[in-house]
Structures are given as structure tokens and as C-alpha cells.
Design an enzyme around this catalytic site. Structure first.
Site, PDB file in Angstrom:
ATOM      1  CG  ASP A   1       2.841   2.132   9.282  1.00  0.00           C
ATOM      2  OD1 ASP A   1       2.362   2.989  10.034  1.00  0.00           O
ATOM      3  OD2 ASP A   1       3.023   2.331   8.059  1.00  0.00           O
TER       4      ASP A   1
ATOM      5  NE  ARG B   1      -0.373  10.820   9.328  1.00  0.00           N
ATOM      6  CZ  ARG B   1      -0.647   9.703   8.662  1.00  0.00           C
ATOM      7  NH1 ARG B   1      -1.824   9.143   8.742  1.00  0.00           N
ATOM      8  NH2 ARG B   1       0.273   9.145   7.889  1.00  0.00           N
ATOM      9  N   PRO B   2       0.977  17.197  10.501  1.00  0.00           N
ATOM     10  CG  PRO B   2       2.739  18.277  11.572  1.00  0.00           C
ATOM     11  CD  PRO B   2       1.876  17.057  11.644  1.00  0.00           C
TER      12      PRO B   2
ATOM     13  CB  CYS C   1      -5.185   6.734  10.064  1.00  0.00           C
ATOM     14  SG  CYS C   1      -5.585   5.201   9.265  1.00  0.00           S
TER      15      CYS C   1
ATOM     16  NE  ARG D   1      -7.671   4.868   4.961  1.00  0.00           N
ATOM     17  CZ  ARG D   1      -7.435   6.109   5.264  1.00  0.00           C
ATOM     18  NH1 ARG D   1      -8.042   6.640   6.312  1.00  0.00           N
ATOM     19  NH2 ARG D   1      -6.630   6.841   4.559  1.00  0.00           N
TER      20      ARG D   1
ATOM     21  CB  VAL E   1       6.624   7.782  14.286  1.00  0.00           C
ATOM     22  CG1 VAL E   1       6.362   8.442  12.937  1.00  0.00           C
ATOM     23  CG2 VAL E   1       7.973   7.075  14.268  1.00  0.00           C
TER      24      VAL E   1
ATOM     25  CE  LYS F   1      -1.638   1.873   3.929  1.00  0.00           C
ATOM     26  NZ  LYS F   1      -1.557   3.319   4.148  1.00  0.00           N
ATOM     27  CG  ASN F   2       2.420   2.837   3.536  1.00  0.00           C
ATOM     28  OD1 ASN F   2       1.243   3.119   3.307  1.00  0.00           O
ATOM     29  ND2 ASN F   2       2.922   2.790   4.757  1.00  0.00           N
TER      30      ASN F   2
ATOM     31  CG  ASP G   1       5.735  21.300   9.798  1.00  0.00           C
ATOM     32  OD1 ASP G   1       5.136  20.217   9.725  1.00  0.00           O
ATOM     33  OD2 ASP G   1       6.731  21.477  10.519  1.00  0.00           O
TER      34      ASP G   1
END
Ligand code: UD1
Length: 422
Positions: free
Chosen positions: A308, A126-127, A121, A403, A330, A28-29, A129
Site C-alpha cells: 500500500d 484477489r482470490p 480496487c 475510498r 503482493v 481505513k484498514n 481460496d
């Protein structure tokens, strides 16, 4: 059955050991960032794409931009010659954080990109920047307003050092630089296997991206990318999840078509807990051979223990004879599954992003009940928790599971689980 039509909850019968061999799905990733790069192309065929809701959202987004083609039997085949630069609205970004990766690829193709603030999720803030500061440092203009981010540039150039090795920011900045008129250097990049896959994919199509050292890469702009056929690499997180399921249920599971070298830290943790781990060129087998021991695990950037895999290993910790310490470094809200595990009987004390986990004081161990899922890996972990508990567990909110896991329930049932859709 496609993930799009699967039921939102399952009933899991407890104490069913898993034995057998199972094939790893496409990653997936890896697939998501490859798909997010497609505005850089005119034509592509990507095989071994897992049938996941997130992949469908990405393909739908590309079709909304004007791509034509299909996603069937694991193959995404698209023609992107006539795509238009349309804003990627919150309708897409609320469903999937990875849709923010279209900022970089649309910027490279059109000189401007507009994307709604991203969703995804619920695993903490989860910025973006680093993505946005990266664009700015390389000469782009960034404008945030009314729920949208707009980035414009005539071509990036220069150097940027990521303050921390964000996977998504590394990917976004790579896309944005592929057609740059001059050179872009990125320092302190993420080095997850999915980054190497993306670089291989783009270079195979004619991009000019080179590693100066493992943490620095240079992108020299090219005029266009050529049509390409590509195979997505195996999903290291799915492979680990299935191995944990085998060990947790006091069984033995062999996953094939995987890359053991991508799972060094998680496999070391499995062995440290007392599981037997055997590895071949493209397979891993993990077996329960006796009582599990508690260990200390801290998540981090690759090659450290992946965030994960954190929720999956917490299930083994809840079965071990001695306490474990689990630290999530994380993301700042990835422990919600521990409340559910506690409801099943595990002894868990949480202090910020660190948890002490030990098995139930009750001799019967964990007891099945109705539990909820709050995110993707948590959903898979609750199903494993159900398989090791006494009685029956109902796991809800499996829309998160779909997902990231293509045929999770079916694979577990083939290995000996008794799980039925409600
Ligand atoms: C990707 C993976 C996700 C995995 C994560 C970490 C995909 C589709 N998703 O997510 O499964 O859990 O890597 O391995 O590949 N950060 C900032 N500012 C930013 C960007 C990130 O502070 O601009 C922080 C995040 O809040 C987080 C850390 O950096 O604490 C890592 O995030 P990042 O590597 O960007 O994760 P994603 O790419 O979103």
C-alpha cells in the site's frame, strides 16, 4: 464536504513545496475489519472512523442487515440486536472487497452466511481460496454457485495453517471462531497492525483470543460479546503518503497522531533515498535536504515494505538522481500508475512485477498533463506527481481516492499545495 459529494477530478498546480504539520486520520484498514465484525455484537460505538466511501458502504451493509444507528462526526454508533441473516448481494460486494469479511461474522452469529463474489480496487486477482479453505479445514461447508458463496457450520474447531499470511483470511477466520464451542488455532497468520487492533477490539468486548507466538493464535469460543466503545488507530498508509508528498515537493511535512513503529520499513526507505526523517512518540517529520538517491524496494507482508506504500514511493523514485528498482510481490497488477508517470516524462521499464524507474531525461523534469487513477493509492500518487511536475496536471477518477483518504486535497492545500476541484 463529505467524500460522497466530492468531484471526480482535480487540477493540480505543479512545483508547490509543502511545509507544515498535519494530523493523521483514523485507519481505513483497521476500521473496515472492525465494522465487518459487528454482526458478532449487539451494540457498539467506534470512534475515529474516517469519512470514506468504503466506510459508508460497510455501514450501509450493516443497516441492510437491520442495524440501526448512525455514522456521523467519525463515530459509528450501531444497535445490532435485531439484525437478520440476509445475503450480502453483489450490490455491496462489487463496491467493496472487504464486504467478503461478512462471511466469517455472519457465520459465527447465524451458522450460515451468503455473500456475493467480491469486488474492490483493480490491483490484480484477489482470490478467496485461503478464506474458504480455512472455513472448510475448520469443519464448515462451503458452496460456490451463481455468483454467491455460502458457508454453513454449527461451530468451527481444529487447526488451520494459512499457506500465506493473508490479512483478510486471518480476519475472516478470527470472526468465524469467536463463538466456536471449542478451540480454533490459526498458524501463519498475518501480523499487520490491523490484525492486532482487531484482536484487541474483540478481546475488549469479551472474546478469548490469545497469541501462542507472533504467527499463531488460539481462539476459545465465548457465548457473547459485550457492548463496547473503541477508538480506531491512526492510518499508517495515509501518514506515509503525506510524508512522501512533503519530500517529493522539496518541502517538509510533520504528521502527528500516528504510530511511527508501524512504518519502520517505509521510513527506512525514505532515509535511504536521502530524506531526513525524525520520529517522536506519535509523530514523524520527513524533510527534503538534497537530491534523492535511487534505491531497491520489494513489497511484502508486514513488517516488510507494504504494497500500500509502493505507488507513493515510486514518485520519489521518478525524481531521484540514480535509478531505482521497484518489485511488487503482493499483488499482480499494481503498476498501472507507472504508465501515467511515464506519460509525464519519467523513464520507466517494466518487466512483470518489477520496474526500473528513473527521472526524466528532460532537464525540466516531469511535465503536467491529464492523468487517470486506477486504484486508491495510485490516485493519491498521481496527485503527488502533479505537485512535483512543471505546469498543470488534471487527475481524474478520484472516486478511488475517496475510498481511502478523508480530506487529502484539503490537507495538501493547507500545507501549501494549489489543488482545486473541477
Ligand atoms: C488487505 C488490505 C489492503 C492491502 C492488503 C495487503 C484491507 C481492507 N485491505 O487486503 O489494503 O493491500 O491487505 O497488505 O485491510 N490471497 C490469496 N488467496 C486468498 C486471499 C489472499 O491468494 O484467499 C493473496 C492475494 O491475492 C494477495 C495476498 O494474498 O496476493 C495478500 O492479500 P490479503 O492479505 O488477503 O489482502 P486483503 O486482506 O484483501
Amino acid at each position: 464536504m463529505s467524500v460522497l459529494t466530492k468531484s471526480d477530478s482535480v487540477v493540480v498546480s505543479g512545483q508547490t513545496p509543502l511545509f507544515g504539520t498535519v494530523t493523521t486520520q483514523g485507519s481505513k484498514n483497521s476500521a473496515l475489519p472492525l465494522l465487518a465484525s459487528l454482526p458478532l455484537f449487539d451494540e457498539v460505538e467506534i470512534a475515529n472512523c474516517p469519512d470514506l466511501t468504503d466506510i459508508h458502504v460497510m455501514v450501509d451493509t450493516l443497516k441492510y442487515l437491520g442495524a440501526t444507528g448512525s455514522f456521523s462526526d467519525g463515530v459509528v454508533k450501531l444497535n445490532l440486536r435485531n439484525i437478520m441473516n440476509r445475503p450480502i448481494s453483489e450490490e455491496f460486494t462489487n463496491k467493496l472487497r472487504a464486504s467478503s469479511l461478512f462471511l466469517g461474522s455472519l457465520l459465527a452469529r447465524f451458522g450460515e452466511a451468503r455473500v456475493g463474489m467480491p469486488g474492490g480496487c483493480v490491483i490484480g486477482s484477489r482470490p478467496l481460496d485461503i478464506h474458504l479453505n480455512g472455513f472448510k479445514s475448520l469443519g464448515a461447508e462451503v458452496d460456490k454457485g451463481a455468483g454467491n458463496i455460502t458457508v454453513t457450520s454449527n461451530g468451527l474447531e481444529g487447526q488451520f495453517t494459512l499457506p500465506l499470511p493473508s490479512v483478510g483470511a486471518t480476519q475472516n477466520l478470527i470472526y468465524a471462531s469467536v463463538f466456536s464451542p471449542s478451540e480454533v488455532k490459526l498458524h501463519n497468520i498475518a501480523i499487520e497492525p490491523e490484525i492486532f487492533e482487531l484482536v484487541d477490539f474483540l478481546n475488549a468486548a469479551g472474546a478469548n483470543i490469545t497469541f501462542e507466538n507472533p504467527k499463531t493464535l488460539t481462539i476459545r469460543g465465548v457465548k457473547r460479546l459485550n457492548p463496547i466503545q473503541f477508538n480506531v488507530q491512526p492510518d499508517r498508509i495515509e501518514a506515509f503518503t503525506l510524508l512522501v508528498a512533503g519530500v517529493a515537493t522539496k518541502g517538509s511535512v510533520k504528521v502527528t497522531h500516528c504510530r511511527p513503529e508501524h512504518l519502520t520499513a517505509p521510513l527506512q526507505a525514505l532515509e535511504a533515498m536521502g530524506a531526513k526523517v525524525e520520529v517522536g512518540d506519535d509523530w514523524i517529520e520527513a524533510s527534503y535536504i538534497g537530491p534523492l538517491k535511487g534505491i531497491q524496494v520489494e513489497t511484502g507482508f508486514y513488517p516488510a515494505f507494504p504494497t500500500d506504500c509502493q505507488q507513493q514511493i515510486s514518485i520519489l523514485m521518478a525524481l531521484a538522481e540514480t535509478p531505482s528498482i521497484l518489485s511488487e510481490k503482493v499483488f499482480n497488477s499494481r503498476f498501472r500508475h507507472l504508465d501515467e508517470l511515464r506519460n509525464m516524462g519519467a523513464e520507466i521499464k517494466i518487466n512483470d512485477n518489477s520496474a526500473v524507474i528513473q527521472r526524466s531525461e528532460n532537464e525540466r523534469g516531469m511535465i503536467g498533463c491529464k492523468v487517470d487513477s486506477y486504484d486508491l493509492r495510485g490516485a493519491a500518487s498521481m496527485i503527488i506527481a502533479g505537485m512535483v511536475s512543471e505546469g498543470v496536471t488534471t487527475v481524474q477518477s478520484l472516486r478511488y481516492l475517496y475510498r481511502g483518504y478523508e480530506e487529502f486535497i484539503e490537507k495538501l492545500n493547507r500545507l501549501g499545495a494549489e489543488i482545486s476541484y473541477r
